[in-house]
Design an enzyme around this catalytic site. Structure first.
Site, mmCIF file in Angstrom:
data_model
loop_
_atom_site.group_PDB
_atom_site.id
_atom_site.type_symbol
_atom_site.label_atom_id
_atom_site.label_comp_id
_atom_site.label_asym_id
_atom_site.label_seq_id
_atom_site.Cartn_x
_atom_site.Cartn_y
_atom_site.Cartn_z
ATOM 1 N N GLU A 171 -67.476 2.750 34.203
ATOM 2 C CA GLU A 171 -68.234 1.583 34.655
ATOM 3 C C GLU A 171 -69.341 1.972 35.631
ATOM 4 O O GLU A 171 -69.483 1.398 36.701
ATOM 5 C CB GLU A 171 -67.272 0.580 35.319
ATOM 6 N N ARG A 179 -70.116 -0.944 30.611
ATOM 7 C CA ARG A 179 -68.727 -1.376 30.649
ATOM 8 C C ARG A 179 -68.535 -2.627 31.502
ATOM 9 O O ARG A 179 -67.644 -3.434 31.244
ATOM 10 C CB ARG A 179 -67.837 -0.224 31.158
ATOM 11 N N ASN A 198 -66.459 -7.494 31.964
ATOM 12 C CA ASN A 198 -65.883 -8.328 33.023
ATOM 13 C C ASN A 198 -66.402 -9.766 32.992
ATOM 14 O O ASN A 198 -66.134 -10.539 33.916
ATOM 15 C CB ASN A 198 -66.199 -7.726 34.399
ATOM 16 N N GLU A 214 -60.237 -13.078 25.043
ATOM 17 C CA GLU A 214 -60.967 -11.802 25.172
ATOM 18 C C GLU A 214 -61.674 -11.460 23.856
ATOM 19 O O GLU A 214 -62.691 -10.768 23.856
ATOM 20 C CB GLU A 214 -60.024 -10.662 25.610
ATOM 21 N N HIS A 223 -53.703 -14.538 31.852
ATOM 22 C CA HIS A 223 -54.985 -13.871 32.089
ATOM 23 C C HIS A 223 -56.088 -14.442 31.178
ATOM 24 O O HIS A 223 -57.175 -14.801 31.640
ATOM 25 C CB HIS A 223 -54.814 -12.368 31.870
ATOM 26 N N HIS A 282 -64.503 -12.723 34.533
ATOM 27 C CA HIS A 282 -63.324 -12.231 35.246
ATOM 28 C C HIS A 282 -63.376 -12.487 36.750
ATOM 29 O O HIS A 282 -62.332 -12.633 37.380
ATOM 30 C CB HIS A 282 -63.101 -10.746 34.961
ATOM 31 N N ARG A 314 -49.227 14.303 39.837
ATOM 32 C CA ARG A 314 -50.699 14.378 39.746
ATOM 33 C C ARG A 314 -51.238 14.167 38.342
ATOM 34 O O ARG A 314 -52.351 14.552 38.013
ATOM 35 C CB ARG A 314 -51.230 15.699 40.317
ATOM 36 N N LYS A 317 -58.437 1.861 31.919
ATOM 37 C CA LYS A 317 -58.379 1.215 33.243
ATOM 38 C C LYS A 317 -56.920 0.919 33.530
ATOM 39 O O LYS A 317 -56.254 0.263 32.731
ATOM 40 C CB LYS A 317 -59.151 -0.111 33.230
ATOM 41 N N HIS A 329 -60.188 -14.161 37.922
ATOM 42 C CA HIS A 329 -59.272 -13.514 38.870
ATOM 43 C C HIS A 329 -59.009 -14.420 40.077
ATOM 44 O O HIS A 329 -57.921 -14.411 40.648
ATOM 45 C CB HIS A 329 -59.826 -12.164 39.333
ATOM 46 N N LYS A 344 -64.998 -2.075 21.783
ATOM 47 C CA LYS A 344 -64.579 -1.539 23.086
ATOM 48 C C LYS A 344 -64.710 -0.015 23.105
ATOM 49 O O LYS A 344 -65.195 0.561 24.083
ATOM 50 C CB LYS A 344 -63.153 -1.973 23.438
HETATM 51 N N1 LIG Z 1 -56.634 -2.382 31.741
HETATM 52 C C1 LIG Z 1 -57.523 -3.186 31.181
HETATM 53 O O1 LIG Z 1 -58.599 -2.758 30.752
HETATM 54 C C2 LIG Z 1 -57.192 -4.647 31.049
HETATM 55 C C3 LIG Z 1 -58.002 -5.465 30.251
HETATM 56 C C4 LIG Z 1 -57.622 -6.798 30.087
HETATM 57 C C5 LIG Z 1 -56.472 -7.280 30.696
HETATM 58 N N2 LIG Z 1 -55.730 -6.447 31.474
HETATM 59 C C6 LIG Z 1 -54.486 -6.918 32.099
HETATM 60 O O2 LIG Z 1 -53.567 -7.216 31.068
HETATM 61 C C7 LIG Z 1 -52.649 -8.190 31.558
HETATM 62 C C8 LIG Z 1 -52.487 -9.285 30.522
HETATM 63 O O3 LIG Z 1 -51.947 -8.716 29.376
HETATM 64 P P1 LIG Z 1 -51.052 -9.586 28.376
HETATM 65 O O4 LIG Z 1 -51.773 -10.825 28.047
HETATM 66 O O5 LIG Z 1 -50.630 -8.688 27.285
HETATM 67 O O6 LIG Z 1 -49.848 -10.027 29.303
HETATM 68 P P2 LIG Z 1 -48.333 -9.470 29.460
HETATM 69 O O7 LIG Z 1 -48.302 -8.028 29.487
HETATM 70 O O8 LIG Z 1 -47.731 -10.242 30.572
HETATM 71 O O9 LIG Z 1 -47.666 -9.929 28.108
HETATM 72 C C9 LIG Z 1 -47.608 -11.277 27.810
HETATM 73 C C10 LIG Z 1 -46.179 -11.777 27.575
HETATM 74 O O10 LIG Z 1 -45.881 -11.587 26.202
HETATM 75 C C11 LIG Z 1 -44.693 -10.826 26.073
HETATM 76 N N3 LIG Z 1 -44.903 -10.011 24.882
HETATM 77 C C12 LIG Z 1 -45.805 -9.023 24.709
HETATM 78 N N4 LIG Z 1 -45.735 -8.591 23.460
HETATM 79 C C13 LIG Z 1 -44.770 -9.296 22.830
HETATM 80 C C14 LIG Z 1 -44.265 -9.301 21.526
HETATM 81 N N5 LIG Z 1 -44.754 -8.521 20.572
HETATM 82 N N6 LIG Z 1 -43.275 -10.155 21.235
HETATM 83 C C15 LIG Z 1 -42.787 -11.010 22.176
HETATM 84 N N7 LIG Z 1 -43.234 -11.059 23.419
HETATM 85 C C16 LIG Z 1 -44.232 -10.201 23.749
HETATM 86 C C17 LIG Z 1 -44.575 -10.059 27.347
HETATM 87 O O11 LIG Z 1 -43.231 -9.703 27.590
HETATM 88 C C18 LIG Z 1 -45.075 -11.091 28.339
HETATM 89 O O12 LIG Z 1 -44.072 -12.015 28.620
HETATM 90 C C19 LIG Z 1 -53.202 -8.702 32.867
HETATM 91 O O13 LIG Z 1 -52.491 -8.113 33.918
HETATM 92 C C20 LIG Z 1 -54.634 -8.184 32.865
HETATM 93 O O14 LIG Z 1 -55.141 -7.979 34.155
HETATM 94 C C21 LIG Z 1 -56.051 -5.145 31.646
HETATM 95 ZN ZN LIG Z 2 -59.454 -9.324 30.898
#
Ligand SMILES: NC(=O)c1ccc[n+]([C@@H]2O[C@H](COP(=O)([O-])OP(=O)(O)OC[C@H]3O[C@@H](n4cnc5c(N)ncnc54)[C@H](O)[C@@H]3O)[C@@H](O)[C@H]2O)c1
Ligand SMILES: [Zn+2]
Length: 362
Positions: free
Chosen positions: A236, A241, A245, A184, A265, A248, A120, A142, A252, A226
């Protein structure tokens, strides 16, 4: 070291930004000797950064387990969360345990979700290693999982207790991933901060080359923007907030239609923001020059401004109807009204949306 606070009353937490932070004991100060932790990471990041965190925590007397997940957006699923739960239960992690998300946004979203549900709710720390996760996903609580029927459709709001941004980790990030994060960054300028957008235009080449001074300012500024939004609208609910998006709903649709991980992304968000800008232009909200400036900046950042070749406008609509913001076939979209200002617009005509998408097809 730069330190910001996300102000959320008793749930407030620090964002620490510096190079070479991971072996500093102070940075892990909420953790105490004898407490349990589980580092959640993927196989590609594990060999780069887990060892230094682990040895620092062990020196502090903290117990450290780790779980190494497969790497990729397609693994941001309930099945993978269950793997985390199994590992925690097998090792008998108590409610006082802390999960440590070490990786990009995928690891952060998965770990946050697991932390919000395990027994929990247990504490979690974000150690974002990709540009995108450092400026966006690690902040704000999020958490999200993908479902075959839609991206990020399962999730919770659950704040970390600390965000630790080590700028050195960007040195190992592949360039396509780095550019994806820039999408972003540009988004913040479009929705909130005209001067920042102009600053990005001026400094785009330094950003692309990850110039240390420029990227430090850039990450700090995005985190500040942010953090301010989260403090005003954690879940949101009051219209602030939701602006984050921008693009997005379109993006998406691309990610879901192509299969998770095919387009990154930030790439999908870049094309999605252009579609949102075109929609805004078609309803007379945004002027043509502003749309052009947005398109040109994404192009300079090596990001797509058109959707993928194999998608037609109707393919977008099928996904957009399932979006969390769409209700009863009415398109509710975040749209820019000028550079630096955006709003949430309801009941947008389907024909306009189709026309905007059609203008952004290859
Ligand atoms: N929670 C939120 O508020 C929010 C906001 C924006 C995006 N997201 C989510 O985040 C995700 C995208 O995140 P992302 O772009 O970081 O993608 P990701 O987590 O897939 O990372 C990108 C790639 O880079 C590699 N990587 C990361 N850091 C590294 C480093 N320092 N050295 C070498 N390789 C590295 C990872 O292994 C992966 O292969 C999506 O799922 C998206 O929906 C969430
Ligand atoms: Zn995003």
């Amino acid at each position: 070291m730069e330190k910001l606070i996300v102000k959320l009353g008793s749930k407030s937490y620090p964002i620490s930004i510096a190079s070479g932070l991971l072996n500093s004991k102070n940075i892990y100060s909420p953790l105490k000797s004898g407490e349990y932790t589980m580092i959640v990471t993927n196989k590609d990041i594990h060999h780069l950064y887990a060892k230094i965190i682990k040895s620092t925590l062990i020196q502090m007397g903290v117990k450290v387990d780790e779980i190494i997940l497969p790497n990729g957006e397609q693994y941001k699923t309930l099945d993978v969360v269950n793997i985390i739960f199994t590992a925690l239960l097998r090792k008998n992690h108590p409610r006082s345990t802390t999960l440590i998300a070490l990786g990009g946004g995928v690891i952060g979203d998965l770990t946050g979700f697991a932390a919000s549900c395990y027994k929990r709710g247990v504490r979690f720390i974000q150690i974002p290693t990709s540009l995108l996760s450092q400026i966006d996903s690690s902040i704000g609580g999020k958490t999200a999982l993908n479902h075959p029927l839609g991206k990020n459709m399962i999730g919770t709001f659950y704040q970390p207790i600390s965000v630790i941004i080590d700028l050195n980790s960007l040195k190992t990030l592949p360039s396509r991933q780095f550019f994806s994060g820039i999408a972003e960054i540009i988004k913040y300028g479009i929705i909130l901060d005209y001067n920042f957008f102009c600053w990005i235009e001026k400094n785009i080449n330094y950003i692309l080359h990850c110039d240390e001074k420029i990227i430090t300012y850039c990450i700090r500024h995005c985190c500040e923007l942010k953090a301010k939004i989260i403090a005003k609208d954690e879940k949101e609910t009051n219209g602030e907030r939701i602006l984050l998006n921008l693009g997005h709903t379109f993006g998406h649709a691309i990610e879901t239609e192509l299969g998770y991980g095919f387009w990154l992304h930030g790439e999908a968000v870049s094309a999605g923001i252009v579609m949102a800008a075109k929609t805004a232009e078609l309803i007379g909200l945004l002027n043509f020059n502003d749309t052009e400036r947005i398109v040109n900046l994404f192009k300079k950042a090596h990001l797509p401004t058109k959707g993928p070749a194999k998608m037609h406008a109707k393919d977008y609509l099928a996904h957009m109807i399932r979006d969390k913001k769409t209700e009863k076939n009415k398109f509710n979209l975040v749209l820019p009204s000028s550079i630096g200002k955006a709003g949430f617009y309801t009941d947008i005509n389907k024909k306009i949306v189709l026309q905007a998408i059609n203008q952004c097809l290859l």
